[in-house]
Write an enzyme that holds these catalytic residues in place. Structure first.
Site, short mmCIF file in Angstrom:
data_model
loop_
_atom_site.label_atom_id
_atom_site.label_comp_id
_atom_site.label_asym_id
_atom_site.label_seq_id
_atom_site.Cartn_x
_atom_site.Cartn_y
_atom_site.Cartn_z
CG ASP A 127 -2.33 0.68 1.03
OD1 ASP A 127 -2.17 1.84 0.40
OD2 ASP A 127 -3.44 0.10 1.21
CG ASP A 128 -0.88 5.17 0.13
OD1 ASP A 128 -0.97 4.82 -1.05
OD2 ASP A 128 -1.90 5.56 0.68
#
Length: 445
Positions: free
Chosen positions: A250-251
């Site tokens: 994810d980020d």
């Protein structure tokens, strides 16, 4: 600009000394947390710890940390973890301590999810991020602590997240998954020279904190691991994130400040945050702000990122009902290779905690400066999508060059946005082409 491979990055991190001085001529923000020189030292093995990868050491960690808390040695105490695999359940750290992982040391989370302790939801979220109600306690937690260091010789904190990821995929989670490490209501926190691996959920989560430094860390999780954000400062101020490698699902870095009406009511922004010299890859964003920004995010400097195999290089995201603001953001000197989008600033991202959010609570997004950004193999240069009746303003682009393959797609898409651009290729959308050389944007160049 070259893109580093993972083995090379790991070598660089292992060989880099944590105490860079001004004489090294490397700009750093790490001075916001003074170095703690502790003389008192205990080992986890003094409290029955066994690093065989089988013995559960929860009691040993809790007793050792209780000893530190009760004795309160002058200057604090180092808890030393030698080489070996120390299996343990979740535990809390205390003030004035250093958790030190030797070369070859692994603190490994048990996979017994049925007995995992529960925690209350964060007040700025109103519920667990994934499920209604509470959440599973973070694997390593510091709540209301001061002067805590987690460091060592690139030992590993392993969340063994696979069992949690599978519960998420099968939709059998009862509560929100645990973070790998979380600090709440804490100050003067330093994390360095540690490998974080396979977090069940977000990796490093300082929330309601101030004066936090994260340097020389490596964060690893498979690209398909759900929601394994790297470093997420949340309603926190004076945060320094530097010189790290992140490859996750994810980020890589996401700055947050609460969720809809709960974040608005709690009202604690994220501010004065510096992110620099981060390298890595992710199917999501290299640097993200949001989407939970209801307490506000301001005064953020991001520079010198090297991103490859990305979903989006730079992603600023919010939604109607969020309220709050995102302002005074500067992102510069970024190299992106092989990404779906180079830049995305959007007002239609993220879900809501419940039906009680105010649909008229529009966020303010303004004074965003993006400059000195290069990219290769970028499918779309940018998408900037504001909110009707709440346009994003003073969006400033300069010295941006993306190599975009010749396709039928549109290089830039823009709606409900006002700003300016200078030396941007491919040429941006008309909303960002301005002849006014005296306004906010040109004063940022």
């Amino acid at each position: 600009m070259s893109v580093f491979t993972l083995p090379f990055i790991l070598i660089i991190i292992c060989l880099t000394t944590p105490n860079i001085t001004a004489a090294d001529d490397v700009e750093t923000c790490s001075g916001i947390v003074p170095t703690s020189d502790r003389t008192d030292r205990i080992s986890i093995t003094d409290y029955g710890g066994v690093g065989d990868g089988k013995t559960v050491n929860t009691k040993a960690f809790r007793e050792a940390i209780y000893r530190i808390q009760r004795l309160r040695r002058n200057g604090g105490t180092v808890l030393y973890v030698p080489a070996g695999v120390f299996l343990t359940g979740s535990f809390n750290v205390t003030s004035h301590m250093t958790l030190y992982l030797a070369n070859g040391a692994v603190i490994q989370a048990t996979q017994d999810t049925s007995n995992w302790p529960l925690a209350d939801p964060l007040p700025s979220y109103g519920r667990g991020r994934e499920r209604q109600g509470g959440r599973y306690m973070s694997f390593i937690l510091g709540d209301g602590v001061h002067d805590v260091t987690i460091t060592g010789e690139n030992g590993t904190i392993d969340g063994q997240g696979g069992v949690w990821w599978n519960m998420w995929r099968r939709k059998t989670l009862q509560y929100t998954r645990p973070h790998l490490i979380e600090f709440m209501h804490s100050t003067h926190i330093s994390i360095s020279n540690v490998v974080f691996k396979n977090s069940p959920f977000w990796n490093i989560h300082p929330v309601y904190c101030s004066h936090v430094v994260v340097r020389y860390v490596t964060i690893l999780a498979p690209a398909d691991s759900p929601n394994t954000d790297g470093i997420d400062p949340d309603s926190s101020s004076n945060v320094c994130i530097e010189d790290s490698y992140i490859s996750n699902g994810d980020d890589m870095v996401a700055i947050k400040s609460g969720w809809d009406e709960y974040g608005i009511a709690y009202g604690r922004p994220s501010s004065n945050i510096t992110v620099r010299r981060i390298t890595g890859s992710s199917p999501f964003a290299g640097i993200a702000i949001g989407s939970e920004t209801s307490g506000g995010v301001e005064n953020v400097l991001v520079e010198h990122l090297n991103l490859t195999k990305m979903g989006v290089g730079i992603h600023i995201k919010t939604n109607v009902g969020r309220g709050g603001y995102i302002r005074n953001i500067t992102i510069s000197d970024v190299y992106i290779q092989n990404a779906r989008k180079g830049i995305k600033i959007a007002g239609d991202v993220g879900d809501h905690p419940d039906e009680k959010f105010n649909p008229d609570a529009n966020p303010i997004v303004q004074d965003i400066t993006l400059k000195n950004i290069q990219g290769e193999k970028i499918l779309q240069a940018g998408l900037i999508k504001g909110i009707k009746n709440a346009p994003f303003t003073n969006i400033c682009l300069s010295d941006i060059s993306f190599y975009v393959p010749k396709t039928k797609g549109v290089h830039w898409e823009c709606t409900d946005v006002k700003g300016s651009s200078l030396k941007v290729s491919p040429s941006p959308c008309s909303e960002l082409i301005s002849t006014d050389t005296t306004g906010f944007c040109f004063n940022q160049v």
